[in-house]
Design a protein around this motif. Structure first.
Motif, PDB file in Angstrom:
ATOM      1  N   PRO A  49       0.913  -1.030  -0.017  1.00  0.00           N
ATOM      2  CA  PRO A  49       0.044   0.027   0.004  1.00  0.00           C
ATOM      3  C   PRO A  49       0.962   1.165  -0.073  1.00  0.00           C
ATOM      4  O   PRO A  49       1.968   1.297   0.510  1.00  0.00           O
ATOM      5  N   PRO A  50       0.398   2.418  -0.424  1.00  0.00           N
ATOM      6  CA  PRO A  50       1.054   3.579  -0.553  1.00  0.00           C
ATOM      7  C   PRO A  50       1.711   3.918   0.740  1.00  0.00           C
ATOM      8  O   PRO A  50       2.981   4.675   0.716  1.00  0.00           O
ATOM      9  N   ASN A  51       1.231   3.781   1.896  1.00  0.00           N
ATOM     10  CA  ASN A  51       1.658   4.346   3.268  1.00  0.00           C
ATOM     11  C   ASN A  51       2.852   3.550   3.599  1.00  0.00           C
ATOM     12  O   ASN A  51       3.610   3.947   4.710  1.00  0.00           O
ATOM     13  N   ALA A  52       3.273   2.387   2.815  1.00  0.00           N
ATOM     14  CA  ALA A  52       4.253   1.696   3.058  1.00  0.00           C
ATOM     15  C   ALA A  52       5.510   2.381   2.747  1.00  0.00           C
ATOM     16  O   ALA A  52       6.848   1.873   3.082  1.00  0.00           O
ATOM     17  N   ARG A  53       5.499   3.536   2.076  1.00  0.00           N
ATOM     18  CA  ARG A  53       6.608   4.145   1.523  1.00  0.00           C
ATOM     19  C   ARG A  53       7.577   4.680   2.535  1.00  0.00           C
ATOM     20  O   ARG A  53       8.779   4.937   2.689  1.00  0.00           O
ATOM     21  N   ALA A  54       6.804   5.095   3.761  1.00  0.00           N
ATOM     22  CA  ALA A  54       7.587   5.485   4.994  1.00  0.00           C
ATOM     23  C   ALA A  54       8.473   4.630   5.592  1.00  0.00           C
ATOM     24  O   ALA A  54       9.555   4.824   5.891  1.00  0.00           O
ATOM     25  N   LEU A  55       7.763   3.463   5.239  1.00  0.00           N
ATOM     26  CA  LEU A  55       8.800   2.157   6.035  1.00  0.00           C
ATOM     27  C   LEU A  55      10.010   2.001   5.005  1.00  0.00           C
ATOM     28  O   LEU A  55      11.161   1.630   5.516  1.00  0.00           O
ATOM     29  N   LEU A  56       9.696   2.085   3.843  1.00  0.00           N
ATOM     30  CA  LEU A  56      10.871   1.895   2.850  1.00  0.00           C
ATOM     31  C   LEU A  56      11.748   2.916   3.125  1.00  0.00           C
ATOM     32  O   LEU A  56      13.141   2.615   2.929  1.00  0.00           O
ATOM     33  N   ARG A  57      11.265   4.115   3.406  1.00  0.00           N
ATOM     34  CA  ARG A  57      12.389   5.032   3.362  1.00  0.00           C
ATOM     35  C   ARG A  57      13.073   5.050   4.764  1.00  0.00           C
ATOM     36  O   ARG A  57      14.439   5.327   5.028  1.00  0.00           O
ATOM     37  N   ASP A  58      12.398   4.568   5.959  1.00  0.00           N
ATOM     38  CA  ASP A  58      13.254   4.246   6.948  1.00  0.00           C
ATOM     39  C   ASP A  58      14.187   3.344   6.962  1.00  0.00           C
ATOM     40  O   ASP A  58      15.317   3.335   7.545  1.00  0.00           O
ATOM     41  N   LEU A  59      13.991   2.248   6.241  1.00  0.00           N
ATOM     42  CA  LEU A  59      14.860   1.157   5.777  1.00  0.00           C
ATOM     43  C   LEU A  59      15.929   1.745   4.722  1.00  0.00           C
ATOM     44  O   LEU A  59      16.867   0.977   4.537  1.00  0.00           O
TER      45      LEU A  59
END
Length: 380
Positions: A49-59
């Motif tokens: 989902p779109p809001n998973a981008r924040a997790l990818l950014r953190d990683l």
């Protein structure tokens, strides 16, 4: 036999295990990620989902993922509650479009990021517990290649901390005494379709309710179209759906999705397979110097689209809890376990509300079960 020691051993090389490994290695911990079978076979569970981008950014992998050939997902189209499609367009949301992932490539990229962060990544290997550790002694583990003969000698490993990222089986957590609480018996039958034409460009996720469950379909990065039928294991003829073109023939029960596939000339391109798709959680997702992450700790109905994002999120949260515990925060592990239980409770409330929107077949067993307060099924 010599024994090597690591501060943290993580069992399972999917998104949850890799996320925990990235966070802990960046914090300076000595991490061994035992990635399990290096299986290039297709994995169901492809929506991000779109809001998973924040997790990818953190990683630290967002730009790499966006450039890695995954397919943009502009939203969903659901035939749910009536014959009129309900559209959810990601374009008008804060985070932009979602992604339909090539899971094999995505998982391998996260493991590579873990190695680049300083973790040791060991593919094609499995780990089991020999002796559980505690505050005064490490976990003793046995490590062996996936294809090793049963009589082959295993390598001995010690670990101060153990993280279970083994997926829905929760192999290590259950060996350490945790119990799995299941809320339904749902299973997903899935198959990939292929067309000789190149005229299907609709990247939305299609969802369609039927009397005995629901179907969904996505266009994969490979240009194949995935179809999946979700139902309870006791409500279907497994053999009929898995043999030959059984699942493809059953698609006629979902007229809108069936029409889409016929319009673009699709036909089966793979054998139909089944996978556990139930909602469940462990009664405790952590214990004496161990934590569970991802599907091992919390598993969701695919309708929620929470699987991959939750895997990365719990991996990061578990790493944070471990680090805070070692800095003297005595309540960090208990706070982690309670947070996960709260996540699953809210998810169940949201899922039940969504099921209540579909009232075509309120007396049918699949829907009646989801509108009632079901007793929990505890699995040893």
């Amino acid at each position: 036999m010599s024994t090597r020691r690591h501060e943290v051993v993580i069992a399972g090389g999917g998104p949850a295990g890799a996320a925990a490994a990235i966070a802990l290695a960046r914090a300076g911990r000595d991490v061994l990620l035992v990635a399990g079978s290096d299986d290039a076979a297709f994995k169901i569970g492809e929506g991000l989902p779109p809001n998973a981008r924040a997790l990818l950014r953190d990683l630290g992998v967002l730009e790499r993922v966006l450039a890695d050939g995954h397919r943009a997902s502009p939203g969903t189209c659901a035939f749910w509650g009536d014959a009129t499609p309900h559209a959810n367009d990601f374009l008008f949301q804060l985070h932009g479009h979602g992604l339909q992932l090539d899971r094999t490539r995505f998982d391998a990229m996260l493991r590579d990021a873990a190695a680049q962060s300083g973790a040791e990544v060991l593919p094609d290997a499995l780990v089991r517990i020999v002796t559980a550790g505690d505050a005064t002694r490490p976990h003793r583990l046995a490590l062996r290649p996936v294809d090793a003969q049963t009589h082959a000698e295993a390598e001995s490993i010690e670990a101060d901390w153990l993280i279970d990222a083994t997926g829905r089986s929760a192999t290590l957590a259950r060996a350490l005494g945790a119990r799995k609480v299941a809320y339904d018996g749902q299973i997903a039958f899935h198959q990939r379709l292929r067309s000789a034409r190149d005229d299907d460009h609709d990247g939305r996720t299609f969802v369609e309710a039927v009397e005995d469950g629901w179907w969904y379909s996505v266009l994969l990065p490979s240009r194949e179209r995935l179809v999946a039928f979700l139902t309870d294991a006791d409500l279907c003829d497994h053999r009929r759906l898995l043999d030959g073109d059984g699942l493809w023939r059953a698609l006629v029960d979902a007229p809108h999705l069936h029409a889409l596939c016929k319009t673009h000339g699709y036909a089966p391109a793979s054998q139909a397979r089944g996978a556990d798709a139930s909602g469940s959680h462990l009664d405790r997702a952590a214990g004496e110097r161990w934590l569970a992450v991802g599907d091992a700790a919390l598993a969701f109905d695919p309708l929620s689209s929470k699987g991959i994002a939750n895997a990365m999120y719990t991996g990061l949260r578990a790493a944070d809890a471990l680090l805070r515990h070692d800095r003297g925060d005595a309540g960090a592990i208990d706070a982690y376990t309670q947070h996960l239980l709260d996540i699953h409770r809210v998810y169940r409330e949201q899922l039940r509300a969504f099921h209540a929107m579909e009232m075509h077949w309120p007396e049918a067993p699949y829907w009646a079960r989801r509108l009632a307060a079901l007793p929990l099924r505890e699995t040893a």
